[in-house]
Scaffold this motif. Structure first.
Motif, PDB file in Angstrom:
ATOM      1  N   ASP A  33       0.837  -1.204   0.000  1.00 22.10           N
ATOM      2  CA  ASP A  33       0.000   0.000   0.000  1.00 22.10           C
ATOM      3  C   ASP A  33       0.871   1.252   0.000  1.00 22.10           C
ATOM      4  OD1 ASP A  33      -2.149  -1.695   0.152  1.00 22.10           O
ATOM      5  OD2 ASP A  33      -2.735  -1.157   2.182  1.00 22.10           O
ATOM      6  N   THR A  34       1.934   1.223   0.784  1.00 12.34           N
ATOM      7  CA  THR A  34       2.830   2.382   0.906  1.00 12.34           C
ATOM      8  C   THR A  34       3.510   2.700  -0.420  1.00 12.34           C
ATOM      9  OG1 THR A  34       3.230   1.784   3.207  1.00 12.34           O
ATOM     10  CG2 THR A  34       4.785   3.333   2.189  1.00 12.34           C
ATOM     11  N   SER A  35       3.992   1.683  -1.125  1.00 14.57           N
ATOM     12  CA  SER A  35       4.687   1.935  -2.387  1.00 14.57           C
ATOM     13  C   SER A  35       3.732   2.495  -3.443  1.00 14.57           C
ATOM     14  CB  SER A  35       5.390   0.677  -2.899  1.00 14.57           C
ATOM     15  OG  SER A  35       4.457  -0.303  -3.268  1.00 14.57           O
ATOM     16  N   VAL A  36       2.501   2.006  -3.467  1.00 14.80           N
ATOM     17  CA  VAL A  36       1.512   2.511  -4.428  1.00 14.80           C
ATOM     18  C   VAL A  36       1.124   3.942  -4.059  1.00 14.80           C
ATOM     19  CG1 VAL A  36      -0.818   2.195  -5.356  1.00 14.80           C
ATOM     20  CG2 VAL A  36       0.690   0.224  -5.056  1.00 14.80           C
ATOM     21  N   ASP A  37       0.961   4.206  -2.766  1.00 20.69           N
ATOM     22  CA  ASP A  37       0.641   5.556  -2.306  1.00 20.69           C
ATOM     23  C   ASP A  37       1.749   6.530  -2.695  1.00 20.69           C
ATOM     24  OD1 ASP A  37      -1.001   7.426  -0.616  1.00 20.69           O
ATOM     25  OD2 ASP A  37       0.893   7.475   0.518  1.00 20.69           O
ATOM     26  N   THR A  38       2.993   6.134  -2.488  1.00 21.64           N
ATOM     27  CA  THR A  38       4.134   6.983  -2.853  1.00 21.64           C
ATOM     28  C   THR A  38       4.157   7.245  -4.349  1.00 21.64           C
ATOM     29  OG1 THR A  38       5.401   6.095  -0.994  1.00 21.64           O
ATOM     30  CG2 THR A  38       6.650   7.187  -2.748  1.00 21.64           C
ATOM     31  N   LEU A  39       3.905   6.216  -5.134  1.00 18.09           N
ATOM     32  CA  LEU A  39       3.878   6.370  -6.585  1.00 18.09           C
ATOM     33  C   LEU A  39       2.796   7.358  -7.009  1.00 18.09           C
ATOM     34  CD1 LEU A  39       4.684   5.524  -9.483  1.00 18.09           C
ATOM     35  CD2 LEU A  39       3.002   3.694  -9.273  1.00 18.09           C
ATOM     36  N   LEU A  40       1.597   7.205  -6.462  1.00 15.86           N
ATOM     37  CA  LEU A  40       0.494   8.093  -6.839  1.00 15.86           C
ATOM     38  C   LEU A  40       0.763   9.536  -6.420  1.00 15.86           C
ATOM     39  CD1 LEU A  40      -2.556   5.815  -6.052  1.00 15.86           C
ATOM     40  CD2 LEU A  40      -1.671   6.458  -8.299  1.00 15.86           C
ATOM     41  N   ARG A  41       1.305   9.730  -5.227  1.00 13.87           N
ATOM     42  CA  ARG A  41       1.636  11.088  -4.771  1.00 13.87           C
ATOM     43  C   ARG A  41       2.699  11.727  -5.663  1.00 13.87           C
ATOM     44  NH1 ARG A  41      -0.429  12.346   0.273  1.00 13.87           N
ATOM     45  NH2 ARG A  41      -1.278  10.557   1.402  1.00 13.87           N
ATOM     46  N   THR A  42       3.685  10.939  -6.057  1.00 11.90           N
ATOM     47  CA  THR A  42       4.737  11.441  -6.948  1.00 11.90           C
ATOM     48  C   THR A  42       4.161  11.832  -8.299  1.00 11.90           C
ATOM     49  OG1 THR A  42       6.363  10.046  -5.833  1.00 11.90           O
ATOM     50  CG2 THR A  42       6.956  10.887  -8.026  1.00 11.90           C
ATOM     51  N   MET A  43       3.287  10.984  -8.827  1.00  7.92           N
ATOM     52  CA  MET A  43       2.665  11.285 -10.116  1.00  7.92           C
ATOM     53  C   MET A  43       1.801  12.552 -10.040  1.00  7.92           C
ATOM     54  SD  MET A  43       1.780   7.440 -11.414  1.00  7.92           S
ATOM     55  CE  MET A  43       1.164   7.914 -13.017  1.00  7.92           C
ATOM     56  N   LYS A  76       2.269  15.105  -7.981  1.00 11.52           N
ATOM     57  CA  LYS A  76       3.188  16.242  -7.890  1.00 11.52           C
ATOM     58  C   LYS A  76       3.778  16.595  -9.236  1.00 11.52           C
ATOM     59  CE  LYS A  76       4.700  15.838  -3.102  1.00 11.52           C
ATOM     60  NZ  LYS A  76       5.835  15.522  -2.213  1.00 11.52           N
ATOM     61  N   LEU A  77       4.054  15.572 -10.049  1.00 12.11           N
ATOM     62  CA  LEU A  77       4.650  15.811 -11.361  1.00 12.11           C
ATOM     63  C   LEU A  77       3.605  16.182 -12.411  1.00 12.11           C
ATOM     64  CD1 LEU A  77       7.214  12.873 -11.430  1.00 12.11           C
ATOM     65  CD2 LEU A  77       7.707  15.309 -11.072  1.00 12.11           C
ATOM     66  N   GLY A  78       2.346  16.142 -12.032  1.00 12.07           N
ATOM     67  CA  GLY A  78       1.287  16.485 -12.969  1.00 12.07           C
ATOM     68  C   GLY A  78       0.996  15.402 -13.980  1.00 12.07           C
ATOM     69  N   LYS A  79       1.374  14.175 -13.676  1.00 10.33           N
ATOM     70  CA  LYS A  79       1.154  13.059 -14.607  1.00 10.33           C
ATOM     71  C   LYS A  79      -0.276  12.548 -14.549  1.00 10.33           C
ATOM     72  CE  LYS A  79       5.365  12.978 -16.040  1.00 10.33           C
ATOM     73  NZ  LYS A  79       5.712  13.358 -17.380  1.00 10.33           N
ATOM     74  N   ILE A  80      -0.953  12.789 -13.428  1.00 11.74           N
ATOM     75  CA  ILE A  80      -2.368  12.426 -13.313  1.00 11.74           C
ATOM     76  C   ILE A  80      -3.131  13.590 -12.717  1.00 11.74           C
ATOM     77  CG2 ILE A  80      -2.023   9.935 -13.131  1.00 11.74           C
ATOM     78  CD1 ILE A  80      -2.200  10.126 -10.134  1.00 11.74           C
ATOM     79  N   ALA A  81      -4.400  13.662 -13.039  1.00 10.97           N
ATOM     80  CA  ALA A  81      -5.210  14.800 -12.558  1.00 10.97           C
ATOM     81  C   ALA A  81      -5.897  14.457 -11.264  1.00 10.97           C
ATOM     82  CB  ALA A  81      -6.229  15.175 -13.619  1.00 10.97           C
TER      83      ALA A  81
END
Length: 89
Positions: free
Chosen positions: A72-82, A84-89
């Motif tokens: 869960d933590t790794s997926v959460d980190t990935l989504l937060r990073t995306m 921040k980078l504007g890769k997802i809305a």
């Protein structure tokens, strides 16, 4: 006697190449057969859009996380990073 060793080594290499070609041919044939059977979509393979059923999305996400051994933590980190980078809305 020395001349027989390179000849025998050359024969070994030829045998290895022959076996590799046979294996490659068998693998290619198996892929063709799989491709033929997978071209016909089965009715149960058709999935509804994810927006319609949040529970379905979560089930599929959990299955992917299990398949790829993600926490869960790794997926959460990935989504937060995306985000921040504007890769997802």
């Amino acid at each position: 006697m020395k001349s027989s060793k390179p000849h025998s080594r050359q024969m070994d290499e030829r045998e290895k190449l022959r076996k590799f070609r046979e294996l490659d041919d068998a693998f290619a044939q198996a892929l063709r057969e799989l491709d033929k059977t997978s071209r016909k979509p089965e009715p149960e393979e058709v999935q509804p859009p994810l927006e319609d059923d949040p529970h379905e999305f979560e089930q599929r996400l959990r299955a992917l996380m299990t398949d790829y051994q993600q926490t869960d933590t790794s997926v959460d980190t990935l989504l937060r990073t995306m985000l921040k980078l504007g890769k997802i809305a």
